[in-house]
Motif scaffolding. Sequence first.
Motif, PDB file in Angstrom:
ATOM      1  N   PRO A 220       0.799  -1.236   0.000  1.00  0.00           N
ATOM      2  CA  PRO A 220       0.000   0.000   0.000  1.00  0.00           C
ATOM      3  C   PRO A 220       0.830   1.284   0.000  1.00  0.00           C
ATOM      4  CG  PRO A 220       0.117  -0.851   2.213  1.00  0.00           C
ATOM      5  CD  PRO A 220       0.857  -1.842   1.330  1.00  0.00           C
ATOM      6  N   ALA A 221       1.841   1.342  -0.855  1.00  0.00           N
ATOM      7  CA  ALA A 221       2.667   2.544  -1.023  1.00  0.00           C
ATOM      8  C   ALA A 221       3.426   2.401  -2.331  1.00  0.00           C
ATOM      9  CB  ALA A 221       3.644   2.705   0.149  1.00  0.00           C
ATOM     10  N   LEU A 222       4.098   3.472  -2.701  1.00  0.00           N
ATOM     11  CA  LEU A 222       4.881   3.468  -3.931  1.00  0.00           C
ATOM     12  C   LEU A 222       6.312   3.047  -3.586  1.00  0.00           C
ATOM     13  CD1 LEU A 222       3.507   6.819  -5.413  1.00  0.00           C
ATOM     14  CD2 LEU A 222       2.909   4.493  -6.132  1.00  0.00           C
ATOM     15  N   LEU A 223       6.564   1.739  -3.695  1.00  0.00           N
ATOM     16  CA  LEU A 223       7.901   1.235  -3.410  1.00  0.00           C
ATOM     17  C   LEU A 223       8.913   1.854  -4.360  1.00  0.00           C
ATOM     18  CD1 LEU A 223       7.075  -2.551  -2.842  1.00  0.00           C
ATOM     19  CD2 LEU A 223       7.635  -0.851  -1.094  1.00  0.00           C
ATOM     20  N   PRO A 224      10.148   2.073  -3.940  1.00  0.00           N
ATOM     21  CA  PRO A 224      10.774   1.514  -2.742  1.00  0.00           C
ATOM     22  C   PRO A 224      10.492   2.296  -1.443  1.00  0.00           C
ATOM     23  CG  PRO A 224      12.408   2.728  -3.989  1.00  0.00           C
ATOM     24  CD  PRO A 224      11.137   2.764  -4.792  1.00  0.00           C
ATOM     25  N   LYS A 225       9.749   3.377  -1.520  1.00  0.00           N
ATOM     26  CA  LYS A 225       9.411   4.109  -0.294  1.00  0.00           C
ATOM     27  C   LYS A 225       8.448   3.298   0.560  1.00  0.00           C
ATOM     28  CE  LYS A 225       9.692   8.977  -1.705  1.00  0.00           C
ATOM     29  NZ  LYS A 225       8.881  10.195  -1.836  1.00  0.00           N
ATOM     30  N   TYR A 226       8.621   3.371   1.858  1.00  0.00           N
ATOM     31  CA  TYR A 226       7.692   2.808   2.848  1.00  0.00           C
ATOM     32  C   TYR A 226       7.498   1.302   2.731  1.00  0.00           C
ATOM     33  CZ  TYR A 226       7.007   7.785   3.116  1.00  0.00           C
ATOM     34  OH  TYR A 226       7.243   9.136   3.210  1.00  0.00           O
ATOM     35  N   GLY A 227       8.593   0.615   2.412  1.00  0.00           N
ATOM     36  CA  GLY A 227       8.561  -0.837   2.378  1.00  0.00           C
ATOM     37  C   GLY A 227       9.426  -1.404   3.490  1.00  0.00           C
ATOM     38  N   GLY A 228       9.424  -2.709   3.622  1.00  0.00           N
ATOM     39  CA  GLY A 228      10.277  -3.383   4.593  1.00  0.00           C
ATOM     40  C   GLY A 228       9.510  -3.923   5.781  1.00  0.00           C
ATOM     41  N   LYS A 229      10.247  -4.540   6.676  1.00  0.00           N
ATOM     42  CA  LYS A 229       9.671  -5.175   7.864  1.00  0.00           C
ATOM     43  C   LYS A 229       8.870  -4.164   8.675  1.00  0.00           C
ATOM     44  CE  LYS A 229      11.059  -8.008  11.830  1.00  0.00           C
ATOM     45  NZ  LYS A 229      10.242  -9.166  11.654  1.00  0.00           N
ATOM     46  N   GLY A 230       7.662  -4.537   9.053  1.00  0.00           N
ATOM     47  CA  GLY A 230       6.819  -3.677   9.878  1.00  0.00           C
ATOM     48  C   GLY A 230       6.038  -2.631   9.102  1.00  0.00           C
ATOM     49  N   MET A 231       6.301  -2.520   7.807  1.00  0.00           N
ATOM     50  CA  MET A 231       5.597  -1.525   6.993  1.00  0.00           C
ATOM     51  C   MET A 231       4.431  -2.209   6.272  1.00  0.00           C
ATOM     52  SD  MET A 231       6.928   1.295   7.726  1.00  0.00           S
ATOM     53  CE  MET A 231       6.381   2.484   6.523  1.00  0.00           C
ATOM     54  N   TYR A 232       3.299  -2.180   6.946  1.00  0.00           N
ATOM     55  CA  TYR A 232       2.079  -2.745   6.362  1.00  0.00           C
ATOM     56  C   TYR A 232       0.899  -1.928   6.866  1.00  0.00           C
ATOM     57  CZ  TYR A 232       1.610  -4.973  10.934  1.00  0.00           C
ATOM     58  OH  TYR A 232       1.508  -5.203  12.282  1.00  0.00           O
ATOM     59  N   GLY A 233      -0.190  -1.970   6.091  1.00  0.00           N
ATOM     60  CA  GLY A 233      -1.445  -1.334   6.493  1.00  0.00           C
ATOM     61  C   GLY A 233      -1.300   0.086   6.976  1.00  0.00           C
ATOM     62  N   ASN A 234      -1.911   0.366   8.125  1.00  0.00           N
ATOM     63  CA  ASN A 234      -1.953   1.736   8.628  1.00  0.00           C
ATOM     64  C   ASN A 234      -0.595   2.271   9.063  1.00  0.00           C
ATOM     65  OD1 ASN A 234      -4.679   1.968   8.054  1.00  0.00           O
ATOM     66  ND2 ASN A 234      -5.295   1.212  10.070  1.00  0.00           N
ATOM     67  N   HIS A 235       0.362   1.378   9.333  1.00  0.00           N
ATOM     68  CA  HIS A 235       1.726   1.833   9.639  1.00  0.00           C
ATOM     69  C   HIS A 235       2.298   2.588   8.433  1.00  0.00           C
ATOM     70  CE1 HIS A 235       1.905  -0.590  13.303  1.00  0.00           C
ATOM     71  NE2 HIS A 235       1.398  -1.600  12.603  1.00  0.00           N
ATOM     72  N   VAL A 236       2.026   2.054   7.255  1.00  0.00           N
ATOM     73  CA  VAL A 236       2.491   2.692   6.016  1.00  0.00           C
ATOM     74  C   VAL A 236       1.787   4.036   5.821  1.00  0.00           C
ATOM     75  CG1 VAL A 236       2.577   2.521   3.492  1.00  0.00           C
ATOM     76  CG2 VAL A 236       3.017   0.496   4.895  1.00  0.00           C
ATOM     77  N   HIS A 237       0.474   4.039   5.963  1.00  0.00           N
ATOM     78  CA  HIS A 237      -0.298   5.267   5.726  1.00  0.00           C
ATOM     79  C   HIS A 237       0.109   6.379   6.701  1.00  0.00           C
ATOM     80  CE1 HIS A 237      -2.393   2.706   3.053  1.00  0.00           C
ATOM     81  NE2 HIS A 237      -3.155   2.122   3.960  1.00  0.00           N
ATOM     82  N   GLN A 238       0.350   6.013   7.963  1.00  0.00           N
ATOM     83  CA  GLN A 238       0.764   7.012   8.943  1.00  0.00           C
ATOM     84  C   GLN A 238       2.157   7.548   8.610  1.00  0.00           C
ATOM     85  OE1 GLN A 238      -1.329   8.247  11.538  1.00  0.00           O
ATOM     86  NE2 GLN A 238       0.243   9.817  11.302  1.00  0.00           N
ATOM     87  N   ALA A 239       3.070   6.676   8.180  1.00  0.00           N
ATOM     88  CA  ALA A 239       4.422   7.111   7.795  1.00  0.00           C
ATOM     89  C   ALA A 239       4.372   8.069   6.613  1.00  0.00           C
ATOM     90  CB  ALA A 239       5.292   5.893   7.469  1.00  0.00           C
ATOM     91  N   VAL A 240       3.509   7.776   5.656  1.00  0.00           N
ATOM     92  CA  VAL A 240       3.337   8.647   4.485  1.00  0.00           C
ATOM     93  C   VAL A 240       2.863  10.036   4.934  1.00  0.00           C
ATOM     94  CG1 VAL A 240       1.880   9.002   2.438  1.00  0.00           C
ATOM     95  CG2 VAL A 240       2.971   6.783   2.809  1.00  0.00           C
ATOM     96  N   LEU A 241       1.883  10.056   5.828  1.00  0.00           N
ATOM     97  CA  LEU A 241       1.386  11.341   6.360  1.00  0.00           C
ATOM     98  C   LEU A 241       2.451  12.062   7.168  1.00  0.00           C
ATOM     99  CD1 LEU A 241      -2.263  10.756   7.671  1.00  0.00           C
ATOM    100  CD2 LEU A 241      -1.537  12.276   5.830  1.00  0.00           C
ATOM    101  N   ASP A 242       3.145  11.343   8.044  1.00  0.00           N
ATOM    102  CA  ASP A 242       4.179  11.949   8.889  1.00  0.00           C
ATOM    103  C   ASP A 242       5.274  12.612   8.060  1.00  0.00           C
ATOM    104  OD1 ASP A 242       2.792  11.067  11.113  1.00  0.00           O
ATOM    105  OD2 ASP A 242       4.161   9.382  11.527  1.00  0.00           O
ATOM    106  N   ASN A 243       5.544  12.054   6.888  1.00  0.00           N
ATOM    107  CA  ASN A 243       6.579  12.612   6.015  1.00  0.00           C
ATOM    108  C   ASN A 243       6.038  13.642   5.025  1.00  0.00           C
ATOM    109  OD1 ASN A 243       9.068  11.359   6.885  1.00  0.00           O
ATOM    110  ND2 ASN A 243       8.121   9.442   6.260  1.00  0.00           N
ATOM    111  N   LYS A 244       4.778  14.012   5.222  1.00  0.00           N
ATOM    112  CA  LYS A 244       4.140  15.069   4.432  1.00  0.00           C
ATOM    113  C   LYS A 244       4.208  14.821   2.920  1.00  0.00           C
ATOM    114  CE  LYS A 244       4.886  18.593   8.021  1.00  0.00           C
ATOM    115  NZ  LYS A 244       4.514  17.702   9.040  1.00  0.00           N
ATOM    116  N   GLU A 245       4.016  13.548   2.551  1.00  0.00           N
ATOM    117  CA  GLU A 245       3.977  13.199   1.131  1.00  0.00           C
ATOM    118  C   GLU A 245       2.718  13.809   0.502  1.00  0.00           C
ATOM    119  OE1 GLU A 245       6.293  11.650  -0.532  1.00  0.00           O
ATOM    120  OE2 GLU A 245       7.459  10.615   1.011  1.00  0.00           O
TER     121      GLU A 245
END
Length: 185
Positions: free
Chosen positions: A104-129
């Motif tokens: 649920p993101a544009l890899l290679p950004k926001y991929g890897g262990k622990g990056m799934y579901g809402n964890h990804v969406h929150q990281a995207v928001l936190d980084n002001k994408e």
Amino acid sequence: MKNIVIFASGTGSNAENIIHYFKNNNSKSVVAVFSNNSNAKVVEKAKKLNIETVVFNKDELYGDVVLSKLNDFKPDLVVLAGFLFKFPEHIIAAFPNKTINIHPALLPKYGGKGMYGNHVHQAVLDNKETETGITIHFVNEHYDEGGIIFQKSVSIIDCTTFEEVSMKVHQLEQEYFPKVIDKLL
């Protein structure tokens, strides 16, 4: 007939969508849903849609049990749709370039262990994408690093919560995941 086997751990909205997409297809069909969670909604949904289900534990996944059961279905494509365990290398090796995942993101950004579901969406928001999206990719031995098959982006300038981001990403998943599977087969 081309056989699709889906691996999922949760609610199964993508799995259900894929099953419906191929329901009346004469050349491709979902033949089984595998899950590591006997209480997952995906298991219930698959059973209601008359799709065979296989529930397994972690030891069976990393041992020979799951691969043996998977071979019984002769899959032409193994589809990870919200499957949360790292996929075993021996199963990937048994189905080279036939195991795919949706992220649920544009890899290679926001991929890897622990990056799934809402964890990804929150990281995207936190980084002001200003945009995010989906990536459908081949599965290899590393989280979210297999060859990219398809990406689609969506603007999230108007989103202030991870739930709003999630809704937009989910719409892309529902629209494009079955079509990409169809095209691959």
